[in-house]
Write a protein that holds these residues in place. Structure first.
Motif, PDB file in Angstrom:
ATOM      1  N   GLU A   1       0.855  -1.195   0.000  1.00  0.00           N
ATOM      2  CA  GLU A   1       0.000   0.000   0.000  1.00  0.00           C
ATOM      3  C   GLU A   1       0.882   1.232   0.000  1.00  0.00           C
ATOM      4  O   GLU A   1       1.762   1.371   0.840  1.00  0.00           O
ATOM      5  CB  GLU A   1      -0.919   0.012   1.229  1.00  0.00           C
ATOM      6  CG  GLU A   1      -2.120  -0.873   1.051  1.00  0.00           C
ATOM      7  CD  GLU A   1      -3.257  -0.505   1.998  1.00  0.00           C
ATOM      8  OE1 GLU A   1      -3.069   0.342   2.891  1.00  0.00           O
ATOM      9  OE2 GLU A   1      -4.329  -1.095   1.832  1.00  0.00           O
ATOM     10  N   LEU A   2       0.626   2.114  -0.943  1.00  0.00           N
ATOM     11  CA  LEU A   2       1.392   3.348  -1.044  1.00  0.00           C
ATOM     12  C   LEU A   2       0.434   4.527  -1.014  1.00  0.00           C
ATOM     13  O   LEU A   2      -0.685   4.428  -1.524  1.00  0.00           O
ATOM     14  CB  LEU A   2       2.180   3.381  -2.354  1.00  0.00           C
ATOM     15  CG  LEU A   2       3.261   2.309  -2.534  1.00  0.00           C
ATOM     16  CD1 LEU A   2       3.754   2.292  -3.964  1.00  0.00           C
ATOM     17  CD2 LEU A   2       4.416   2.562  -1.577  1.00  0.00           C
ATOM     18  N   ILE A   3       0.870   5.630  -0.425  1.00  0.00           N
ATOM     19  CA  ILE A   3       0.062   6.844  -0.434  1.00  0.00           C
ATOM     20  C   ILE A   3       0.594   7.760  -1.521  1.00  0.00           C
ATOM     21  O   ILE A   3       1.784   8.085  -1.532  1.00  0.00           O
ATOM     22  CB  ILE A   3       0.070   7.547   0.933  1.00  0.00           C
ATOM     23  CG1 ILE A   3      -0.589   6.633   1.967  1.00  0.00           C
ATOM     24  CG2 ILE A   3      -0.656   8.884   0.864  1.00  0.00           C
ATOM     25  CD1 ILE A   3      -0.531   7.164   3.379  1.00  0.00           C
ATOM     26  N   GLU A   4      -0.283   8.128  -2.448  1.00  0.00           N
ATOM     27  CA  GLU A   4       0.114   9.000  -3.556  1.00  0.00           C
ATOM     28  C   GLU A   4      -0.453  10.386  -3.301  1.00  0.00           C
ATOM     29  O   GLU A   4      -1.665  10.545  -3.127  1.00  0.00           O
ATOM     30  CB  GLU A   4      -0.439   8.421  -4.864  1.00  0.00           C
ATOM     31  CG  GLU A   4       0.119   9.096  -6.094  1.00  0.00           C
ATOM     32  CD  GLU A   4      -0.384   8.415  -7.364  1.00  0.00           C
ATOM     33  OE1 GLU A   4       0.360   7.583  -7.898  1.00  0.00           O
ATOM     34  OE2 GLU A   4      -1.511   8.698  -7.784  1.00  0.00           O
ATOM     35  N   TYR A   5       0.421  11.377  -3.266  1.00  0.00           N
ATOM     36  CA  TYR A   5      -0.011  12.748  -2.974  1.00  0.00           C
ATOM     37  C   TYR A   5      -0.205  13.550  -4.254  1.00  0.00           C
ATOM     38  O   TYR A   5       0.520  13.378  -5.214  1.00  0.00           O
ATOM     39  CB  TYR A   5       1.029  13.457  -2.105  1.00  0.00           C
ATOM     40  CG  TYR A   5       1.122  12.901  -0.715  1.00  0.00           C
ATOM     41  CD1 TYR A   5       0.199  13.291   0.260  1.00  0.00           C
ATOM     42  CD2 TYR A   5       2.091  11.975  -0.375  1.00  0.00           C
ATOM     43  CE1 TYR A   5       0.266  12.776   1.543  1.00  0.00           C
ATOM     44  CE2 TYR A   5       2.162  11.455   0.905  1.00  0.00           C
ATOM     45  CZ  TYR A   5       1.241  11.854   1.850  1.00  0.00           C
ATOM     46  OH  TYR A   5       1.316  11.335   3.121  1.00  0.00           O
ATOM     47  N   GLU A   6      -1.207  14.393  -4.222  1.00  0.00           N
ATOM     48  CA  GLU A   6      -1.404  15.338  -5.335  1.00  0.00           C
ATOM     49  C   GLU A   6      -1.054  16.717  -4.801  1.00  0.00           C
ATOM     50  O   GLU A   6      -1.624  17.164  -3.817  1.00  0.00           O
ATOM     51  CB  GLU A   6      -2.888  15.367  -5.752  1.00  0.00           C
ATOM     52  CG  GLU A   6      -3.339  14.168  -6.514  1.00  0.00           C
ATOM     53  CD  GLU A   6      -4.840  14.233  -6.794  1.00  0.00           C
ATOM     54  OE1 GLU A   6      -5.384  15.359  -6.877  1.00  0.00           O
ATOM     55  OE2 GLU A   6      -5.441  13.169  -6.896  1.00  0.00           O
ATOM     56  N   TYR A   7      -0.099  17.352  -5.428  1.00  0.00           N
ATOM     57  CA  TYR A   7       0.313  18.677  -4.956  1.00  0.00           C
ATOM     58  C   TYR A   7      -0.380  19.766  -5.768  1.00  0.00           C
ATOM     59  O   TYR A   7      -0.540  19.655  -6.966  1.00  0.00           O
ATOM     60  CB  TYR A   7       1.824  18.820  -5.061  1.00  0.00           C
ATOM     61  CG  TYR A   7       2.539  17.954  -4.056  1.00  0.00           C
ATOM     62  CD1 TYR A   7       2.616  18.340  -2.723  1.00  0.00           C
ATOM     63  CD2 TYR A   7       3.088  16.745  -4.428  1.00  0.00           C
ATOM     64  CE1 TYR A   7       3.254  17.545  -1.788  1.00  0.00           C
ATOM     65  CE2 TYR A   7       3.729  15.937  -3.511  1.00  0.00           C
ATOM     66  CZ  TYR A   7       3.800  16.356  -2.195  1.00  0.00           C
ATOM     67  OH  TYR A   7       4.419  15.549  -1.276  1.00  0.00           O
ATOM     68  N   CYS A   8      -0.759  20.818  -5.063  1.00  0.00           N
ATOM     69  CA  CYS A   8      -1.392  21.949  -5.708  1.00  0.00           C
ATOM     70  C   CYS A   8      -0.306  22.849  -6.276  1.00  0.00           C
ATOM     71  O   CYS A   8       0.633  23.237  -5.572  1.00  0.00           O
ATOM     72  CB  CYS A   8      -2.218  22.718  -4.675  1.00  0.00           C
ATOM     73  SG  CYS A   8      -3.187  24.012  -5.388  1.00  0.00           S
ATOM     74  N   SER A   9      -0.374  23.183  -7.569  1.00  0.00           N
ATOM     75  CA  SER A   9       0.707  23.921  -8.195  1.00  0.00           C
ATOM     76  C   SER A   9       0.494  25.441  -8.165  1.00  0.00           C
ATOM     77  O   SER A   9       1.350  26.186  -8.569  1.00  0.00           O
ATOM     78  CB  SER A   9       0.856  23.473  -9.652  1.00  0.00           C
ATOM     79  OG  SER A   9      -0.339  23.700 -10.338  1.00  0.00           O
ATOM     80  N   THR A  10      -0.639  25.911  -7.650  1.00  0.00           N
ATOM     81  CA  THR A  10      -0.888  27.355  -7.669  1.00  0.00           C
ATOM     82  C   THR A  10      -0.334  28.032  -6.424  1.00  0.00           C
ATOM     83  O   THR A  10      -0.135  27.407  -5.427  1.00  0.00           O
ATOM     84  CB  THR A  10      -2.390  27.658  -7.756  1.00  0.00           C
ATOM     85  OG1 THR A  10      -3.051  27.002  -6.673  1.00  0.00           O
ATOM     86  CG2 THR A  10      -2.923  27.222  -9.073  1.00  0.00           C
TER      87      THR A  10
END
Ligand code: CA
Length: 166
Positions: free
Chosen positions: A157-166
């Protein structure tokens, strides 16, 4: 009375990380499947060996996941091998299959033709079948003696992060 600008701005700056932790970064849990082909193991040993790698013997919940694993078996050139999953009915009083890796019931299935056919208690563990070129059975599921030694599949199990680019 003159209020300094920072006394208004500062509290907002201080609470921003709290909001950031609550809402950002957005993340999702993804499951990655690893074919373990370094050695063959019986079903119980495969459970231990996955845990010793900080993973679990694989549980499969959908056609998409199943297709992913079958493709890995084919891409790796392992179509003549059998692979353990964590599916079993060992010790289940109601005689139904569960995923030992997660405790969840086996709902999605991809049984080979005529399977499951185990009639004695020890023939209770699910593996990906190698039926030597039989398209109806190869890389399909088969219940088999849990004492048999096969390659096996661990899930991570891996946690994938979504980063906000603004
Ligand atoms: Ca069988």
């Amino acid at each position: 009375m003159k209020i300094h600008k920072m006394s208004i701005v500062l509290p907002f700056l201080l609470i921003t990380p709290i909001f950031a932790q609550l809402f950002y970064p957005k993340h999702k849990t993804i499951r990655k499947f690893h074919l373990i082909t370094s050695h063959r193991a019986n079903w119980h040993q495969a459970l231990f060996d996955c845990r010793s790698l900080s993973m679990n013997l694989v549980s499969i919940y959908s056609k998409e996941e199943n297709d992913n694993i079958v493709q890995q078996i084919k891409d790796g050139g392992y179509i003549k091998e059998d692979f353990w999953t964590s599916g079993t009915k060992l010790g289940n009083k109601d005689n139904t299959y569960r995923w030992m890796g997660s405790g969840k019931p086996v709902n999605f299935t991809d049984w080979a033709v005529g399977e499951p056919n185990g009639r004695v208690e020890e023939v209770a563990c699910i593996h990906y079948n190698n039926d030597k070129g039989n398209a109806q059975s190869d890389q399909k599921w088969d219940d088999y003696s849990c004492h048999s030694k096969f390659f096996f599949i661990c899930e991570q199990e891996l946690i994938e992060y979504e980063y906000c680019s603004t």
